[in-house]
Design a protein around this motif. Structure first.
Motif, PDB file in Angstrom:
ATOM      1  N   ASN A  16     -69.813   5.068   2.612  1.00 41.22           N
ATOM      2  CA  ASN A  16     -68.807   4.153   1.501  1.00 41.22           C
ATOM      3  C   ASN A  16     -68.562   3.245  -0.070  1.00 41.22           C
ATOM      4  OD1 ASN A  16     -69.394   1.722   2.522  1.00 41.22           O
ATOM      5  ND2 ASN A  16     -67.461   1.592   3.568  1.00 41.22           N
ATOM      6  N   VAL A  17     -69.477   3.208   0.107  1.00 42.98           N
ATOM      7  CA  VAL A  17     -69.516   2.076  -1.799  1.00 42.98           C
ATOM      8  C   VAL A  17     -68.978   3.858  -3.052  1.00 42.98           C
ATOM      9  CG1 VAL A  17     -70.610   0.965  -2.936  1.00 42.98           C
ATOM     10  CG2 VAL A  17     -70.976   0.530  -0.349  1.00 42.98           C
ATOM     11  N   LYS A  18     -68.347   3.581  -3.503  1.00 47.27           N
ATOM     12  CA  LYS A  18     -68.606   3.838  -4.794  1.00 47.27           C
ATOM     13  C   LYS A  18     -68.623   3.381  -5.728  1.00 47.27           C
ATOM     14  CE  LYS A  18     -66.754   6.884  -1.651  1.00 47.27           C
ATOM     15  NZ  LYS A  18     -67.938   8.314  -1.439  1.00 47.27           N
ATOM     16  N   MET A  19     -68.836   2.195  -6.028  1.00 46.60           N
ATOM     17  CA  MET A  19     -69.213   1.626  -7.235  1.00 46.60           C
ATOM     18  C   MET A  19     -69.693   0.111  -7.146  1.00 46.60           C
ATOM     19  SD  MET A  19     -67.180   1.808 -11.507  1.00 46.60           S
ATOM     20  CE  MET A  19     -65.783   0.713 -10.822  1.00 46.60           C
ATOM     21  N   LEU A  20     -70.771  -0.547  -7.520  1.00 43.56           N
ATOM     22  CA  LEU A  20     -71.396  -1.850  -7.706  1.00 43.56           C
ATOM     23  C   LEU A  20     -70.992  -2.554  -9.120  1.00 43.56           C
ATOM     24  CD1 LEU A  20     -74.739  -1.125  -5.424  1.00 43.56           C
ATOM     25  CD2 LEU A  20     -72.394  -2.433  -4.716  1.00 43.56           C
ATOM     26  N   GLY A  21     -70.390  -3.521  -9.091  1.00 44.64           N
ATOM     27  CA  GLY A  21     -70.510  -4.078 -10.102  1.00 44.64           C
ATOM     28  C   GLY A  21     -71.115  -5.412 -10.522  1.00 44.64           C
ATOM     29  N   ILE A  22     -72.437  -5.880 -10.736  1.00 40.98           N
ATOM     30  CA  ILE A  22     -73.899  -6.118 -10.717  1.00 40.98           C
ATOM     31  C   ILE A  22     -74.183  -6.677 -12.199  1.00 40.98           C
ATOM     32  CG2 ILE A  22     -75.605  -6.438 -10.523  1.00 40.98           C
ATOM     33  CD1 ILE A  22     -74.234  -5.599  -7.768  1.00 40.98           C
ATOM     34  N   ASN A  23     -73.356  -8.148 -11.875  1.00 40.70           N
ATOM     35  CA  ASN A  23     -73.556  -9.012 -13.511  1.00 40.70           C
ATOM     36  C   ASN A  23     -75.176  -9.338 -13.385  1.00 40.70           C
ATOM     37  OD1 ASN A  23     -73.907 -11.136 -15.304  1.00 40.70           O
ATOM     38  ND2 ASN A  23     -71.528 -11.645 -14.786  1.00 40.70           N
ATOM     39  N   MET A  24     -75.678  -8.802 -14.198  1.00 41.57           N
ATOM     40  CA  MET A  24     -77.045  -9.425 -13.858  1.00 41.57           C
ATOM     41  C   MET A  24     -78.067 -10.610 -14.496  1.00 41.57           C
ATOM     42  SD  MET A  24     -77.923  -6.379 -12.855  1.00 41.57           S
ATOM     43  CE  MET A  24     -80.054  -6.274 -13.326  1.00 41.57           C
ATOM     44  N   LYS A  25     -77.038 -11.707 -15.016  1.00 40.28           N
ATOM     45  CA  LYS A  25     -76.938 -12.452 -15.275  1.00 40.28           C
ATOM     46  C   LYS A  25     -77.901 -13.480 -14.237  1.00 40.28           C
ATOM     47  CE  LYS A  25     -74.749 -13.317 -19.790  1.00 40.28           C
ATOM     48  NZ  LYS A  25     -73.125 -14.764 -19.987  1.00 40.28           N
ATOM     49  N   TYR A  26     -77.360 -12.618 -12.657  1.00 38.45           N
ATOM     50  CA  TYR A  26     -77.003 -13.537 -11.398  1.00 38.45           C
ATOM     51  C   TYR A  26     -78.121 -12.967 -10.164  1.00 38.45           C
ATOM     52  CZ  TYR A  26     -73.295 -16.281 -13.905  1.00 38.45           C
ATOM     53  OH  TYR A  26     -72.551 -16.824 -14.141  1.00 38.45           O
ATOM     54  N   CYS A  27     -78.868 -12.156 -11.433  1.00 43.43           N
ATOM     55  CA  CYS A  27     -80.344 -11.223 -10.269  1.00 43.43           C
ATOM     56  C   CYS A  27     -81.072 -11.681 -11.468  1.00 43.43           C
ATOM     57  CB  CYS A  27     -79.659  -9.809 -10.696  1.00 43.43           C
ATOM     58  SG  CYS A  27     -77.913  -9.178  -9.624  1.00 43.43           S
ATOM     59  N   ALA A  28     -82.515 -12.053 -10.483  1.00 45.27           N
ATOM     60  CA  ALA A  28     -83.812 -11.690 -10.647  1.00 45.27           C
ATOM     61  C   ALA A  28     -84.703 -11.686 -10.319  1.00 45.27           C
ATOM     62  CB  ALA A  28     -83.965 -13.623 -11.034  1.00 45.27           C
ATOM     63  N   TYR A  29     -85.877 -10.351 -10.582  1.00 41.49           N
ATOM     64  CA  TYR A  29     -86.455  -9.771 -10.233  1.00 41.49           C
ATOM     65  C   TYR A  29     -87.922 -10.462  -9.402  1.00 41.49           C
ATOM     66  CZ  TYR A  29     -90.811  -6.768  -9.649  1.00 41.49           C
ATOM     67  OH  TYR A  29     -92.111  -5.881  -9.732  1.00 41.49           O
ATOM     68  N   ARG A  30     -88.112 -10.362  -7.880  1.00 39.61           N
ATOM     69  CA  ARG A  30     -88.886 -11.697  -7.275  1.00 39.61           C
ATOM     70  C   ARG A  30     -89.513 -10.768  -6.223  1.00 39.61           C
ATOM     71  NH1 ARG A  30     -87.220 -15.829 -10.100  1.00 39.61           N
ATOM     72  NH2 ARG A  30     -85.783 -16.825  -9.449  1.00 39.61           N
ATOM     73  N   PRO A  31     -91.172 -11.739  -6.775  1.00 41.54           N
ATOM     74  CA  PRO A  31     -92.160 -10.714  -5.686  1.00 41.54           C
ATOM     75  C   PRO A  31     -91.741 -11.680  -4.874  1.00 41.54           C
ATOM     76  CG  PRO A  31     -92.929 -12.824  -7.646  1.00 41.54           C
ATOM     77  CD  PRO A  31     -91.482 -12.747  -7.123  1.00 41.54           C
ATOM     78  N   LEU A  32     -92.304 -10.740  -3.839  1.00 45.70           N
ATOM     79  CA  LEU A  32     -92.075 -10.661  -2.462  1.00 45.70           C
ATOM     80  C   LEU A  32     -93.446 -12.247  -2.129  1.00 45.70           C
ATOM     81  CD1 LEU A  32     -91.179  -7.561  -0.326  1.00 45.70           C
ATOM     82  CD2 LEU A  32     -89.495  -9.942  -0.952  1.00 45.70           C
ATOM     83  N   VAL A  33     -93.580 -13.182  -0.590  1.00 43.67           N
ATOM     84  CA  VAL A  33     -93.804 -13.935  -0.995  1.00 43.67           C
ATOM     85  C   VAL A  33     -93.535 -14.371   0.313  1.00 43.67           C
ATOM     86  CG1 VAL A  33     -94.944 -16.586  -1.072  1.00 43.67           C
ATOM     87  CG2 VAL A  33     -94.247 -15.223  -3.113  1.00 43.67           C
ATOM     88  N   GLY A  34     -95.185 -14.018   1.580  1.00 39.38           N
ATOM     89  CA  GLY A  34     -94.643 -14.523   2.570  1.00 39.38           C
ATOM     90  C   GLY A  34     -95.863 -15.466   3.435  1.00 39.38           C
ATOM     91  N   ASN A  35     -96.081 -16.166   4.809  1.00 41.22           N
ATOM     92  CA  ASN A  35     -96.974 -17.485   4.570  1.00 41.22           C
ATOM     93  C   ASN A  35     -97.628 -17.588   3.857  1.00 41.22           C
ATOM     94  OD1 ASN A  35     -95.982 -15.746   7.538  1.00 41.22           O
ATOM     95  ND2 ASN A  35     -96.927 -14.442   7.398  1.00 41.22           N
ATOM     96  N   GLY A  36     -97.559 -17.938   3.101  1.00 35.96           N
ATOM     97  CA  GLY A  36     -98.433 -18.724   1.532  1.00 35.96           C
ATOM     98  C   GLY A  36     -98.995 -17.788   0.671  1.00 35.96           C
ATOM     99  N   ILE A  37     -99.078 -16.468   1.125  1.00 35.90           N
ATOM    100  CA  ILE A  37     -99.492 -15.369   0.042  1.00 35.90           C
ATOM    101  C   ILE A  37     -98.670 -14.477  -0.025  1.00 35.90           C
ATOM    102  CG2 ILE A  37    -100.424 -12.988   0.544  1.00 35.90           C
ATOM    103  CD1 ILE A  37    -101.303 -13.542   3.654  1.00 35.90           C
TER     104      ILE A  37
END
Length: 165
Positions: free
Chosen positions: A100-121
């Motif tokens: 049902n999602v036809k379009m997403l407007g994503i402001n890339m200034k407010y997104c960041a690529y992040r590595p997954l970090v869990g349990n201190g790893i």
């Protein structure tokens, strides 16, 4: 959120949505990427093509809603559509087809690529040298495997928009 039914939505209605979403008092849309389903991707091209091909009044005429060309935005093939509210960077996303999602407007200034970090790893990127591939590929050889586990961090939800059916 906004509604978007390609059978009934007009260009005027869509420009009203853009006016609201890209209001410079609240959202500077210069870094916005619009991820669209295949149906919306085709609809936007039809609107731009119709406008450019049928409403031309001379060589000095500048269309206010026209497909301008393609470019790369963050490694993605993006179609640039010129509107009265600036250029839209439109990326076809087949994962939206059938939803049902036809379009997403994503402001890339407010997104960041992040590595997954869990349990201190930190599971950002790991290189495994000489991995046996017989079980995975059916070919008895060794290759280097580079594995990355990452995601997107989102903030300021008011700078993003969703168009649904």
């Amino acid at each position: 959120g906004y509604s978007l039914d390609t059978a009934t939505k007009t260009q005027d209605d869509f420009l009203d949505d853009l006016s609201s979403y890209l209001d410079p008092r609240y959202n500077n849309g210069m870094a916005t990427v619009f991820f669209v389903s295949t149906a919306v991707y085709n609809w936007l091209h039809k609107l731009g093509g119709y406008f450019n091909n049928n409403l031309s009044i001379g060589s000095n005429f500048r269309a206010d809603f026209a497909v301008m060309g393609k470019k790369k935005v963050m490694g993605l093939d993006a179609t640039t559509i010129s509107t009265v509210y600036g250029d839209m960077n439109v990326v076809r996303n087949i994962h939206l087809d059938g939803t049902n999602v036809k379009m997403l407007g994503i402001n890339m200034k407010y997104c960041a690529y992040r590595p997954l970090v869990g349990n201190g790893i930190n599971r950002d990127t790991s290189v495994y040298v000489g991995v046996q591939t017989l079980e995975n590929s059916g070919v008895d050889r060794r290759v280097d495997q580079i594995l990355t586990e990452a995601g997107m961090e989102w903030c300021c939800p008011e700078t993003h928009a969703v168009w649904t059916a």
